[in-house]
Motif scaffolding. Structure first.
Motif, short mmCIF file in Angstrom:
data_model
loop_
_atom_site.label_atom_id
_atom_site.label_comp_id
_atom_site.label_asym_id
_atom_site.label_seq_id
_atom_site.Cartn_x
_atom_site.Cartn_y
_atom_site.Cartn_z
N ARG A 167 0.83 -1.20 0.00
CA ARG A 167 0.00 0.00 0.00
C ARG A 167 0.87 1.25 0.00
O ARG A 167 0.42 2.33 -0.37
CB ARG A 167 -0.92 0.00 1.23
N ALA A 168 2.11 1.10 0.45
CA ALA A 168 3.09 2.19 0.44
C ALA A 168 4.43 1.61 0.02
O ALA A 168 4.66 0.40 0.14
CB ALA A 168 3.19 2.84 1.82
N ASP A 169 5.31 2.48 -0.46
CA ASP A 169 6.66 2.04 -0.84
C ASP A 169 7.64 2.18 0.31
O ASP A 169 8.69 1.52 0.34
CB ASP A 169 7.16 2.87 -2.02
N ALA A 170 7.32 3.06 1.25
CA ALA A 170 8.18 3.29 2.41
C ALA A 170 7.29 3.76 3.56
O ALA A 170 6.15 4.22 3.34
CB ALA A 170 9.26 4.33 2.11
N ALA A 171 7.80 3.65 4.78
CA ALA A 171 7.05 4.08 5.96
C ALA A 171 7.99 4.77 6.94
O ALA A 171 9.19 4.46 7.00
CB ALA A 171 6.37 2.89 6.62
N ILE A 172 7.43 5.70 7.71
CA ILE A 172 8.21 6.46 8.68
C ILE A 172 7.35 6.69 9.91
O ILE A 172 6.13 6.85 9.81
CB ILE A 172 8.66 7.81 8.05
N SER A 173 7.97 6.67 11.08
CA SER A 173 7.22 6.82 12.32
C SER A 173 7.06 8.29 12.72
O SER A 173 7.84 9.15 12.32
CB SER A 173 7.93 6.08 13.47
N LEU A 174 6.03 8.53 13.52
CA LEU A 174 5.84 9.83 14.15
C LEU A 174 5.62 9.55 15.64
O LEU A 174 4.53 9.17 16.05
CB LEU A 174 4.66 10.57 13.55
N ILE A 216 18.27 9.94 2.97
CA ILE A 216 17.23 8.98 2.59
C ILE A 216 16.01 9.71 2.05
O ILE A 216 15.40 9.28 1.05
CB ILE A 216 16.85 8.10 3.79
N ASN A 217 15.63 10.82 2.67
CA ASN A 217 14.50 11.60 2.15
C ASN A 217 14.72 11.98 0.69
O ASN A 217 13.80 11.91 -0.13
CB ASN A 217 14.32 12.89 2.97
N ARG A 218 15.94 12.40 0.40
CA ARG A 218 16.24 12.80 -0.98
C ARG A 218 16.05 11.63 -1.94
O ARG A 218 15.50 11.79 -3.04
CB ARG A 218 17.68 13.32 -1.03
N LEU A 219 16.47 10.43 -1.52
CA LEU A 219 16.29 9.25 -2.37
C LEU A 219 14.81 8.93 -2.54
O LEU A 219 14.35 8.60 -3.65
CB LEU A 219 17.02 8.05 -1.76
N TRP A 220 14.07 8.96 -1.44
CA TRP A 220 12.63 8.67 -1.52
C TRP A 220 11.94 9.60 -2.50
O TRP A 220 11.13 9.17 -3.32
CB TRP A 220 11.99 8.83 -0.14
N LEU A 221 12.25 10.89 -2.40
CA LEU A 221 11.59 11.86 -3.27
C LEU A 221 12.05 11.71 -4.72
O LEU A 221 11.24 11.85 -5.65
CB LEU A 221 11.84 13.27 -2.75
N SER A 222 13.31 11.43 -4.92
CA SER A 222 13.82 11.25 -6.28
C SER A 222 13.14 10.07 -6.96
O SER A 222 12.85 10.12 -8.17
CB SER A 222 15.34 11.02 -6.23
N ASP A 223 12.84 9.02 -6.17
CA ASP A 223 12.20 7.83 -6.73
C ASP A 223 10.68 7.90 -6.70
O ASP A 223 10.00 6.98 -7.15
CB ASP A 223 12.66 6.58 -5.98
N GLY A 224 10.13 8.99 -6.15
CA GLY A 224 8.68 9.16 -6.13
C GLY A 224 7.95 8.13 -5.29
O GLY A 224 6.84 7.71 -5.63
N LEU A 225 8.54 7.73 -4.15
CA LEU A 225 7.92 6.69 -3.34
C LEU A 225 6.65 7.19 -2.65
O LEU A 225 6.57 8.34 -2.23
CB LEU A 225 8.91 6.21 -2.27
N ARG A 226 5.68 6.29 -2.55
CA ARG A 226 4.48 6.55 -1.76
C ARG A 226 4.81 6.29 -0.29
O ARG A 226 5.41 5.26 0.03
CB ARG A 226 3.34 5.66 -2.21
N LEU A 227 4.39 7.18 0.59
CA LEU A 227 4.86 7.17 1.97
C LEU A 227 3.72 6.95 2.96
O LEU A 227 2.69 7.64 2.90
CB LEU A 227 5.56 8.50 2.28
#
Length: 233
Positions: free
Chosen positions: A114-121, A167-178
């Motif tokens: 459902r997402a390509d990557a995940a991050i906690s808050l 890592i953020n830069r890579l995620w955004l460059s690859d257009g990952l869904r978060l």
């Protein structure tokens, strides 16, 4: 779930002997995690010994000792090179209140695609990050291993705390869904509580900010926050 990809958990650790046991208690035997790699970054307080004592009864746990403290970015690069999983779970070693359900909440959106990557808050993330709904420098993340495996040489050359914005830069460059996953029961100790006072804590915070801004300019950090929020599922 069917056809679940294998997932490796990497935990960089430096002088976290009082806390790493509780983190490992949440991770070990988790059904979605195939291996746990603790990379001890030259600790002087017995962190590696504490982790290795748990490894006696945990065949999925490996402890890698780095002889000298080289910083979080370098420790994570070592873990990535040792990992075998298709996906990575990066986890800080000092978390308070972490349990297996928190880990599942972070992992499942990625493994279910459902997402390509995940991050906690986390609960005690800075108030501004909680208001915005994202902690852009959170250390708890899930992503494809291939995304980072090609960049371990670059990771080793980053400032000590430049990992997350890189890592953020890579995620955004690859257009990952978060997937942004709130962890209302999990805290990260504030630096002054770990460093023995407010002055040392503020110095540590300032050093971390210097490393972030040596990795990406301040204007890019703002762009990262806005762009990551826009990529939320």
């Amino acid at each position: 779930m069917t056809d679940t990809p294998r997932l490796s958990c990497i935990i960089p650790a430096y002088n976290e002997a009082p806390r790493i046991g509780a983190v490992l208690a949440a991770v070990l035997d988790h059904p979605l995690i195939c291996e746990v790699i603790v990379v001890d970054d030259g600790s002087s307080d017995g962190t590696a010994d504490r982790a290795e004592a748990l490894a006696t009864d945990a065949p999925t746990l490996r402890v890698i000792r780095q002889p000298q403290n080289g910083g979080k970015s370098r420790a994570v690069a070592t873990g990535i090179e040792a990992a075998r999983g298709e996906h990575l779970l990066l986890l800080d070693s000092d978390l308070l209140g972490l349990d297996a359900d928190h880990l599942s909440d972070l992992i499942v959106p990625v493994l279910e695609r459902r997402a390509d990557a995940a991050i906690s808050l986390r609960r005690n993330a800075p108030l501004l990050w909680r208001a915005l709904g994202i902690d852009y420098i959170s250390g708890e993340r899930v992503m494809p291993r291939a995304l980072l495996a090609a960049h371990t040489g670059t990771l080793r050359g980053l400032p000590r705390f430049g990992l997350e914005v890189f890592i953020n830069r890579l995620w955004l460059s690859d257009g990952l869904r978060l997937a942004i996953v709130r962890w209302p029961g999990v805290d990260s100790p504030l630096k002054h509580t770990k460093r023995g006072g407010w002055i040392d804590g503020l110095r540590a915070d300032a050093a971390m900010l210097r490393d972030i801004f040596r990795t990406v300019p301040p204007a890019e950090t703002l762009r990262q926050i806005l762009a990551l929020r826009a990529r939320r599922i």
